[in-house]
Design a protein around this motif. Sequence first.
Motif, short mmCIF file in Angstrom:
data_model
loop_
_atom_site.label_atom_id
_atom_site.label_comp_id
_atom_site.label_asym_id
_atom_site.label_seq_id
_atom_site.Cartn_x
_atom_site.Cartn_y
_atom_site.Cartn_z
N GLU A 153 25.55 41.55 40.04
CA GLU A 153 24.92 42.71 39.40
C GLU A 153 25.96 43.77 39.06
O GLU A 153 25.92 44.38 37.99
N GLN A 154 26.91 44.01 39.97
CA GLN A 154 27.97 44.97 39.70
C GLN A 154 28.83 44.52 38.52
O GLN A 154 29.19 45.33 37.66
N GLU A 155 29.15 43.22 38.48
CA GLU A 155 29.93 42.70 37.37
C GLU A 155 29.16 42.84 36.06
O GLU A 155 29.75 43.17 35.02
N SER A 156 27.87 42.62 36.10
CA SER A 156 27.05 42.74 34.91
C SER A 156 27.07 44.17 34.38
O SER A 156 27.20 44.39 33.17
N VAL A 157 26.96 45.13 35.27
CA VAL A 157 27.02 46.54 34.85
C VAL A 157 28.39 46.85 34.24
O VAL A 157 28.49 47.52 33.20
N SER A 158 29.45 46.34 34.85
CA SER A 158 30.80 46.56 34.33
C SER A 158 30.96 45.95 32.94
O SER A 158 31.51 46.59 32.03
N TYR A 159 30.46 44.74 32.76
CA TYR A 159 30.56 44.08 31.45
C TYR A 159 29.72 44.82 30.40
O TYR A 159 30.13 44.92 29.24
N ALA A 160 28.58 45.33 30.81
CA ALA A 160 27.74 46.07 29.87
C ALA A 160 28.47 47.33 29.39
O ALA A 160 28.44 47.68 28.21
N ARG A 161 29.16 48.02 30.29
CA ARG A 161 29.93 49.22 29.92
C ARG A 161 31.05 48.86 28.95
O ARG A 161 31.30 49.56 27.96
N ARG A 162 31.76 47.75 29.24
CA ARG A 162 32.84 47.33 28.36
C ARG A 162 32.32 46.96 26.99
O ARG A 162 32.93 47.27 25.97
N LEU A 163 31.16 46.30 26.95
CA LEU A 163 30.56 45.92 25.67
C LEU A 163 30.20 47.16 24.86
O LEU A 163 30.44 47.21 23.65
N GLU A 164 29.65 48.17 25.52
CA GLU A 164 29.33 49.42 24.82
C GLU A 164 30.59 50.06 24.25
O GLU A 164 30.58 50.56 23.12
N ALA A 165 31.68 50.02 25.02
CA ALA A 165 32.93 50.60 24.54
C ALA A 165 33.44 49.83 23.32
O ALA A 165 33.90 50.43 22.34
N PHE A 166 33.36 48.52 23.34
CA PHE A 166 33.79 47.71 22.20
C PHE A 166 32.89 47.94 20.99
O PHE A 166 33.36 47.98 19.86
N GLU A 167 31.60 48.07 21.22
CA GLU A 167 30.67 48.29 20.11
C GLU A 167 30.94 49.62 19.41
O GLU A 167 30.71 49.75 18.21
N GLU A 168 31.45 50.60 20.16
CA GLU A 168 31.77 51.89 19.54
C GLU A 168 32.97 51.76 18.60
O GLU A 168 33.10 52.55 17.66
N LEU A 169 33.83 50.77 18.83
CA LEU A 169 35.00 50.59 17.97
C LEU A 169 34.66 49.93 16.64
O LEU A 169 35.40 50.06 15.67
N ILE A 170 33.55 49.22 16.59
CA ILE A 170 33.15 48.51 15.37
C ILE A 170 32.24 49.43 14.56
O ILE A 170 31.20 49.86 15.05
N PRO A 171 32.62 49.71 13.32
CA PRO A 171 31.78 50.62 12.53
C PRO A 171 30.49 49.94 12.07
O PRO A 171 30.47 48.74 11.81
N THR A 172 29.45 50.72 11.99
CA THR A 172 28.19 50.21 11.45
C THR A 172 28.26 50.25 9.93
O THR A 172 29.18 50.84 9.36
#
Length: 127
Positions: free
Chosen positions: A67-86
């Motif tokens: 569960e902790q790893e899942s939360v960490s991966y979700a945070r990293r995914l959000e950070a990566f998604e911010e780098l990709i423009p809509t």
Amino acid sequence: MNLKDPQTQKVFLSLILISGLSYAFYQYVYTPKQLTLADKQVQVERLESYNRTAKLSARGNRIAVLEQESVSYARRLEAFEELIPTSEQVPQLLERVATSALEADVDLLTFTPLPAEPGTFYTEQFY
């Protein structure tokens, strides 16, 4: 039945001897082995109970780690998604590139979009 008969005496003596040996075997061999076996069975049951408890505990800890790893991966995914423009941000991004090029005295002749390449999670757009 004549107890003075040697044959009868041998039979009685044999029965008494067999009874005595049977009692001695039961008292000194069979009963202690049964008690030892019962003790060992109690120990086995106790150890199996400890194993079940340990497995459940380990599984619970593993779930918490996952569960902790899942939360960490979700945070990293959000950070990566911010780098990709809509798609709404692409025109603004192109304007910034053009402005930066003008500030750097670079002449841009044209921005020509190339065909988009769809990906699994996003579509790549080249210019």
